[in-house]
Design an enzyme around this catalytic site. Structure first.
Site, mmCIF file in Angstrom:
data_model
loop_
_atom_site.group_PDB
_atom_site.id
_atom_site.type_symbol
_atom_site.label_atom_id
_atom_site.label_comp_id
_atom_site.label_asym_id
_atom_site.label_seq_id
_atom_site.Cartn_x
_atom_site.Cartn_y
_atom_site.Cartn_z
ATOM 1 N N SER A 587 0.299 -1.416 -0.141
ATOM 2 C CA SER A 587 -0.055 -0.131 0.318
ATOM 3 C C SER A 587 1.241 0.983 -0.116
ATOM 4 C CB SER A 587 -0.780 0.183 0.987
ATOM 5 O OG SER A 587 -1.813 0.939 1.336
ATOM 6 N N ASP A 665 -9.381 -4.482 -5.903
ATOM 7 C CA ASP A 665 -9.170 -3.458 -5.032
ATOM 8 C C ASP A 665 -9.592 -2.550 -5.432
ATOM 9 O OD1 ASP A 665 -7.932 -2.488 -3.266
ATOM 10 O OD2 ASP A 665 -5.906 -2.986 -3.653
ATOM 11 N N HIS A 697 -7.650 -5.409 -1.256
ATOM 12 C CA HIS A 697 -6.344 -4.501 -0.636
ATOM 13 C C HIS A 697 -5.422 -5.363 -0.081
ATOM 14 C CE1 HIS A 697 -3.895 -1.420 -0.325
ATOM 15 N NE2 HIS A 697 -3.821 -1.436 0.670
#
Length: 720
Positions: A587, A665, A697
């Site tokens: 991320s 995601d 995600h």
């Protein structure tokens, strides 16, 4: 003789194999810690309930402390969540939950009558969201298909409060995607003190642009997941505040035009049944108005305004009302997050906590002895940015006392009378434990969950240790760091290094806490001959507002500089092979690792970026604009630190890059990976890429995590 020698060699080889960490062991739960789920203190403050596999059980604090554990089944069954009514005569229980986004889910909810032991379904068993008892325990409000309903528990009559809810158009009483993700909650309605009125926020998301994700799932034709996702600088939902009076069945709108009203990140009824507290914010999230609404006439009064030159933590408000409607508030206005006491007119009474350290959590107020309970990153009057401890302090700011004994990370779950608390403790050397503790002293009353047996499994599989230290860069910045070395570490050898980081604003990876799943994998890498290092650079948390907020308007500049500088400092260690340093992250950490590889010259030999943001233009409004303002206001801040901008600086002749993303995601869209891939392709750069079909995600489910970490392990071994 040869056969005997072969047998001995085989046994030795088997023993050595058994002493190694394996990916199957990590993702199969071999090193998982035992936890407590669904801890809820009972009204009397003398009992608590826990959600177990076959039911909800009640325990006695006192009997446990005396060594005679008292356990009573409250309701049998496997439940996903539960909630007591205010009088504890009813329990809401959830089954058949279906996740929606990060926090939201729908489920089949039932009301369990503790006296009759009967269940009553909510809304005839339809999947609903956020059912909540009224304070008088006579009704349940909930949301179904974006509309609010109320079910009367006496006759099961259902009243529909709103009628205009529609997917991707209007939402009543629960949050849209970006509120849920970035403000961190789902329910946006609240009952007043006597259950006669309901306040709720309405989201008009009709002007928010729609994002769509193809879902494959072995279908002949993929279907589309469509939802409203406001990207930085784009339109957000138009929010409005409403009041519903149960007696008249009428809804009114509160006029909030006199205060900041771009966001409404919190509503909460006070102890007075006709007073609603409303927190409103500007789009930049550096100005928050604290307001009261008189629900009898709808008049709004601004109590005070909290401001900041950078941003306010709009996802982490503390607001608790005391019996006299004065309230507790937290603020970073003096450079650290501290607790303040305001009277009900909005005038500050006093600053309760002070010092060069931070309040990291607020637990509550005991009116009997006027004591405030909280968590802070200080010990013996000094900031310890990698630790957390439990404290109590008088409301007037006097007599602050620590309630836990051990260094490390400590959190608490207090009984409603604050006589007891369940202490959750861990450190880098001590697995998570749950201990019953005295709420007024440092006395520990008994161990509830002890994971010490886990240490035996770690020892048998030859785990190493994590050493915490301070890394000083060549520009003089001192940063928190930890290092994991091979168990058979030889200071005369040269080792490759794998760095891991996250680096987002206010985040912390370097903590005196028990290992995460990533830590377990890092210990596996150490067994394979790697040194693993994590460094929390500028912009991370634990060191006060100034340290955290220096990255404002320029995400990715100082953070990348610090990881490159840290790598250069590590490269000078006698035991490090400077030509073999890698970096990885997920991320924000993936945004960082790709940036570091492209912008660090020959500092890094390889990088792995999992689910990375690649340009903050692609991310959501609330998070991104909190730290960057809008792209229209700050275009240079968005583009100059994007890894896409530096794709042509990636040296694919000497470096290796693995880009990983899930195609479903909903948070960091796969668009981020695709545009970075396009930039690399147009620059004629060779790289590796892995897509996970229909994964969000978190990239998990079935054998997904095992496959992903096997991929990353092999990639590191082959390229570092």
């Amino acid at each position: 003789m040869k056969a005997k020698l072969f047998l001995i060699c085989a046994l030795v080889a088997f023993a050595l194999q058994a002493q190694k960490i394996t990916l199957d062991g990590i993702w199969g739960g071999k090193y998982r810690t035992n936890m407590l789920w669904g801890i809820s203190s009972m009204n009397d403050g003398e009992h608590y309930t826990i959600q177990e596999q076959n039911g909800i059980y009640q325990y006695s604090y006192a009997s446990f402390a005396s060594g005679n554990e008292s356990k009573k089944l409250v309701v049998s069954g496997a439940y996903d969540a539960y909630e007591f009514s205010s009088d504890e005569k009813f329990i809401l229980v959830a089954t058949d939950s279906n996740p929606i986004y990060r926090h939201s889910f729908s489920a089949n909810w039932k009301v369990y009558n503790v006296a009759t032991k009967n269940f009553t379904p909510i809304f005839d068993g339809k999947p609903v969201q956020e059912p909540t008892f009224s304070p008088d325990a006579k009704k349940v409000a909930f949301v179904f298909e974006n509309n609010i309903y109320i079910q009367n528990l006496a006759d099961q009559k259902i009243t529909q409060v709103t009628t205009d809810g529609a997917k991707n158009k209007v939402i009543n009483g629960i949050c849209d995607w970006v509120y849920e993700e970035e403000f961190g909650f789902v329910r946006h309605f609240d009952w007043n003190a006597d259950g006669t009125s309901l306040a709720f926020v309405r989201f008009d998301e009709s002007q928010v642009r729609e994002f769509y994700i193809p879902i494959y799932e072995n279908n002949l034709y993929p279907y589309e997941m469509r939802f409203k996702y406001p990207k930085a600088g784009e339109e957000n939902s138009k929010v409005s505040l409403h009041l519903y009076d149960l007696a008249s069945a009428k809804t009114s709108t509160v006029n909030v035009s006199s205060v900041e009203n771009y966001y409404i990140p919190k509503i909460e009824f006070t102890s007075e049944k006709n007073t609603l507290a409303v927190l409103t914010s500007n789009r930049h999230q550096n100005k928050v108005d604290v307001n009261f609404v008189n629900i009898t006439n709808g008049n709004l009064t601004k109590l005070f305004t909290e401001t900041d030159k950078a941003w306010i933590e709009t996802d982490d408000f503390t607001l608790e009302f005391l019996d006299d409607n004065s309230f507790i508030w937290t603020s970073e206005r003096d450079g650290n997050r501290h607790i303040y006491h305001y009277d009900k007119s909005g005038k500050i009474k006093n600053q309760i906590t002070k010092g060069d350290w931070e309040v990291t959590n607020y637990y509550g107020f005991d009116p009997k002895d006027k004591t405030v309970y909280f968590q802070a990153n200080q010990f013996k009057g000094k900031r310890i940015s990698t630790e957390k401890h439990i404290y109590k302090i008088n409301l007037d700011g006097s007599k602050m006392e620590i309630l836990n004994k051990k260094n490390g990370t400590n959190s608490a779950d207090f009984s409603k009378n604050f006589r007891y608390f369940i202490l959750n403790h861990s450190s880098v050397t001590e697995p998570t434990s749950f201990v019953l503790a005295d709420g007024k002293t440092q006395k520990e009353l008994g161990v509830i969950v002890d994971n010490s047996s886990l240490l035996g499994r770690l020892k048998s599989d030859n785990f190493g240790t994590k050493e915490m230290f301070t890394l000083k860069t060549e520009i003089g910045t001192e940063l928190n760091a930890y290092i994991i070395k091979p168990k058979d570490f030889n200071p005369k050898k040269k080792y490759p290094v794998m760095m891991y980081q996250y680096s987002g604003p206010g985040s912390q990876e370097v903590k005196n806490a028990w290992m995460s799943m990533n830590d377990q994998w890092h210990f596996l890498l150490a067994q394979e001959g790697y040194v693993v290092v994590t460094v929390d650079g500028r912009g991370t948390g634990g060191k006060g507002a100034a340290f955290k907020k220096q990255t404002y308007m320029d995400l990715g500049k100082l953070e990348v500089e610090d990881q490159i500088l840290a790598a250069k400092a590590i490269a000078k260690y006698d035991f490090v092979d400077a030509s073999r340093i890698g970096i990885w992250g997920w991320s924000y950490g993936g945004y960082m690792s790709s940036n570091c590889l492209f912008r660090g010259g020959d500092t890094f030999k390889m990088a792995i970026a999992v689910a990375p943001v690649t340009n903050w233009r692609y991310y959501d409004t609330v998070y991104t604009e909190r730290f960057m303002r809008t792209p229209q206001e700050n275009p240079n801040g968005y583009d100059k630190n994007s890894p896409i901008t530096y794709a042509n600086q990636y040296n694919d002749q000497k470096q290796k890059f693995l880009l990983v993303h899930g195609t479903a995601d909903d948070n960091v869209h796969v668009q981020n990976a695709m545009d970075l891939a396009s930039a690399l392709i147009h620059a004629n750069k060779q790289f590796d890429m892995m897509m996970y079909p229909d994964k969000n995600h978190g990239i998990y489910g079935g054998a997904t995590r095992l496959q992903l970490y096997t991929l990353m392990t092999n990639y590191i071994k082959n390229n570092l």
